[in-house]
Design a protein around this motif. Structure first.
Motif, mmCIF file in Angstrom:
data_model
loop_
_atom_site.group_PDB
_atom_site.id
_atom_site.type_symbol
_atom_site.label_atom_id
_atom_site.label_comp_id
_atom_site.label_asym_id
_atom_site.label_seq_id
_atom_site.Cartn_x
_atom_site.Cartn_y
_atom_site.Cartn_z
ATOM 1 N N GLU A 1 -35.962 43.242 -7.339
ATOM 2 C CA GLU A 1 -34.556 42.883 -7.539
ATOM 3 C C GLU A 1 -33.794 43.985 -8.260
ATOM 4 N N LEU B 1 -33.068 46.642 -5.641
ATOM 5 C CA LEU B 1 -32.107 46.224 -4.622
ATOM 6 C C LEU B 1 -30.691 46.103 -5.182
ATOM 7 N N THR C 1 -30.840 36.545 -4.792
ATOM 8 C CA THR C 1 -32.086 36.574 -5.568
ATOM 9 C C THR C 1 -33.078 35.546 -5.040
ATOM 10 N N ILE D 1 -34.509 36.752 -1.721
ATOM 11 C CA ILE D 1 -35.453 37.861 -1.920
ATOM 12 C C ILE D 1 -36.809 37.329 -2.395
#
Length: 427
Positions: free
Chosen positions: A314, A317, A344, A347
């Motif tokens: 995260e 990204l 989030t 992901i």
């Protein structure tokens, strides 16, 4: 593998919770044990079957001594940097890599820890799948892969919980189940041995398999989870000067337990030893209860294992132009927050499905654990600490100390290379 629960958003791994330690000696000892001991121990009897009882004992002992020594090297490196005023902020393994080798050092260190966390997470899913398949073996409708994907929705839901402290009790529950499983296995072993159901001469001290010792050593390296927690554990201790002695005592006890557990497990089951020894247990209610407890504990501790992976992915990204463009196009702050949460969640769901897919493709628990232990765990546990120690303290080391560091570095690389080959071609 490590049970880190980093809560900072800056991605660095294994950060200590505070700059000044408050943990007592007893608390630190408990933290060391909880951080190191994991489900990998249940694969040690199989490693002894592959290597032989003497070679297996030797491999576990060497791995334990080497891991403990290299953990102390990290502490020495941090102490060296802490003595320099400008380096007082060194708190993580990644920070140490940065101070030694710049950005490359940080990226390499955190990448290897990322891979090892993925390996540990996959091993958790493999363990769940194989044990559930054993428990419900009379029901042919579901396959090994089906049981893995059966728990995926639960894992995805748990991964959306941002407060890891709420899951901490389940980690303790998993450790209790580990202890109960080991106790049950030992009970079965004692009954088999005392009942004369085996012949000692049928148990090989060293097998003819040349890859047996590296296989057992790779398994043992994986079993000594928590290497990356070294700096956090030392920093959390109130009397930090006692950490080295405490760590050595803890490793002595844990290594002895590992050797005895692997030895008696192999003595009891011989060539019938399964790659997870709980699969050798009789199919009665007590054994099933322990296996279910292990699976349940792992289900709830899996989010803790996978949390560092989420933070790394995260963090990377969110720095991409695409993510920044999406959030910038939101109408207000509330929309931005909602969008970030949604991305989030997606992901994390995709990541867990990906880990489950990899786990469903792994042919065996022990082979995979040995592969992870022989490669990334060996690099994280041996190669990097020796390299950092030589880089930071090389000029002040005597010949014996330098020679020992170079030996660890050299044999760590050889072990990683050969262990990889050995695990891939099969033992």
């Amino acid at each position: 593998m490590e049970r880190e629960a980093e809560k900072s958003g800056a991605v660095p791994l294994l950060q200590s919770s505070s700059s000044s330690g408050t943990a007592s000696t007893t608390q630190t000892l408990g933290n060391i044990i909880v951080s190191i001991v994991g489900t990998g121990v249940l694969g040690l009897p199989f490693a002894f079957r592959v290597a032989g009882w003497f070679a297996g004992s030797l491999g576990v002992t060497i791995a334990g001594i080497s891991t403990c020594y290299c953990m102390l090297l990290l502490v020495q490196c941090r102490d060296k940097l802490a003595s320099e005023e400008e380096s007082a902020e060194v708190k993580t393994y990644g920070d140490l890599g940065y101070k030694c080798m710049g950005k490359t050092g940080r990226y390499v260190t955190e990448f290897l820890i990322f891979i090892s966390q993925c390996g540990g997470s996959i091993s958790y899913l493999i363990f769940i799948g194989q044990n559930l398949l054993s428990i419900f073996k009379n029901y042919k409708t579901l396959t090994y892969s089906s049981y893995i994907f059966l728990v995926v929705p639960i894992q995805i839901a748990l991964s959306w919980i941002n407060s890891l402290s709420s899951l901490a009790p389940f980690s303790i529950f998993a450790d209790i189940c580990n202890v109960l499983a080991m106790a049950l296995v030992i009970k079965e072993n004692v009954e088999k041995i005392s009942g004369g159901e085996f012949s000692f001469k049928d148990r090989e001290a060293i097998t003819n398999n040349i890859g047996g010792l590296p296989f057992a050593a790779g398994m043992a390296v994986f079993c000594f989870e928590g290497f990356g927690m070294t700096l956090a554990l030392e920093a959390s201790m109130k009397e930090r000067g006692r950490f080295s002695k405490l760590l050595a005592q803890a490793f002595t006890g844990i290594t002895l337990v590992y050797v005895l557990f692997g030895f008696f497990g192999y003595m009891a089951y011989g060539d019938q030893t399964m790659d997870i020894v709980t699969l050798n247990l009789p199919h009665n209610w007590w054994s099933i209860a322990v296996q279910m407890g292990l699976c349940l504990g792992i289900v709830f501790t899996f989010p803790i294992m996978v949390h560092p992976i989420h933070e790394i992915v995260e963090g990377k990204l969110k720095k991409t132009k695409l993510f920044q463009k999406l959030t910038c196009n939101a109408y207000d702050n509330n929309s931005t927050t909602t969008l970030e949460k949604f991305v989030t969640y997606i992901i994390r769901a995709v990541l867990i499905v990906g880990l489950a897919t990899l786990a469903s493709c792994v042919p065996g628990f022990s082979e995979f654990v040995s592969l992870v232990g022989s490669t990334v765990c060996a690099l994280v546990s041996f190669v990097l600490p020796a390299t950092f120690h030589l880089k930071l303290l090389g000029s002040s080391l005597n010949f014996r100390q330098k020679a020992l560091d170079f030996c660890i570095l050299f044999f760590g690389l050889i072990f990683a290379a050969y262990g990889t080959y050995n695990s891939i071609v099969g033992v």
